[in-house]
Design a protein around this motif. Structure first.
Motif, short mmCIF file in Angstrom:
data_model
loop_
_atom_site.label_atom_id
_atom_site.label_comp_id
_atom_site.label_asym_id
_atom_site.label_seq_id
_atom_site.Cartn_x
_atom_site.Cartn_y
_atom_site.Cartn_z
N ARG A 116 -5.58 4.98 5.93
CA ARG A 116 -7.03 4.83 5.80
C ARG A 116 -7.47 3.41 6.16
O ARG A 116 -8.43 3.20 6.90
N MET A 117 -6.74 2.43 5.65
CA MET A 117 -7.10 1.03 5.89
C MET A 117 -6.96 0.66 7.37
O MET A 117 -7.81 -0.06 7.91
N MET A 133 0.84 -1.20 0.00
CA MET A 133 0.00 0.00 0.00
C MET A 133 0.87 1.25 0.00
O MET A 133 2.02 1.20 0.45
N ARG A 144 -0.83 6.83 2.38
CA ARG A 144 -2.18 7.36 2.58
C ARG A 144 -3.20 6.22 2.65
O ARG A 144 -4.08 6.21 3.51
N GLN A 145 -3.07 5.29 1.73
CA GLN A 145 -3.98 4.14 1.72
C GLN A 145 -3.82 3.32 3.01
O GLN A 145 -4.81 2.87 3.60
#
Length: 197
Positions: free
Chosen positions: A142-143, A135, A138-139
């Motif tokens: 979020r996850m 990832m 940022r991803q």
């Protein structure tokens, strides 16, 4: 060793699943995670995607909006009941490791069950998401937030407590301290000691 079950609850990005897989190899037992979804799908003649979708919706606080139930809520409950039966059957049949799915609560009255919660500091979880799961940062942020919130909600709905509640866990371990292989070795040795004949 006596027949046993080990339940792994974990924070997203703490590498709980690879630790469970490694433990299964070290202990010579099966480990079950998404396989349970596959079993439910086969039993109910629905797709794996449908089971996963209902599981996801069960974690989005929909039950708070519809406390008396609706079609989706009833379907979610049926899926959970089917998963719970499979988890009980697996633990009754063989020594095994089960990842997530509120198995700690489902098997809570089994004296030959060990509940483990795997966590890691936030920064280590970010690094794991980037390096191990591919990832971007940022991803990953979020996850971590979304999956942890979803797992907490799912657990609160079906177990009535959060997955990291120390009143329901036998062991809580920081996976960043030793890494996947050494954490798995440590926990496997503990399992051997706990369930020695």
């Amino acid at each position: 060793m006596k027949k046993f079950s080990v339940v792994i609850a974990r924070q997203f990005g703490s590498l709980g699943r690879p630790i469970a897989r490694e433990m299964s190899e070290l202990l010579g037992v099966e480990f079950y995670d998404r396989d349970i979804v596959t079993m439910v799908a086969k039993q109910h003649n629905i797709t794996i995607r449908e089971v996963s979708s209902l599981e996801e919706k069960a974690t989005k606080y929909s039950f708070m909006k519809f406390p008396l139930g609706n079609g989706t809520t009833m379907a979610q409950d049926k899926i959970f009941d089917a998963e719970a039966k499979i988890i009980r059957d697996l633990a009754a049949r063989e020594s095994c490791i089960i990842v997530g799915r509120c198995a700690d609560a489902i098997l809570g009255d089994n004296p030959n069950n060990l509940n483990i919660f795997i966590y890691a500091p936030y920064e280590d979880r970010l690094v794991n998401c980037v390096n191990e799961l591919g990832m971007d940062t940022r991803q990953a942020k979020r996850m971590i937030q979304e999956v942890d919130r979803a797992r907490d909600a799912f657990h609160m709905r079906y177990a009535k407590y959060k997955p990291n509640d120390l009143n329901h866990m036998d062991i809580m371990v920081n996976s960043a301290m030793l890494g996947v292989q050494e954490t798995a070795k440590y926990l496997s040795e503990l399992v051997k000691l706990r369930f020695a004949d």
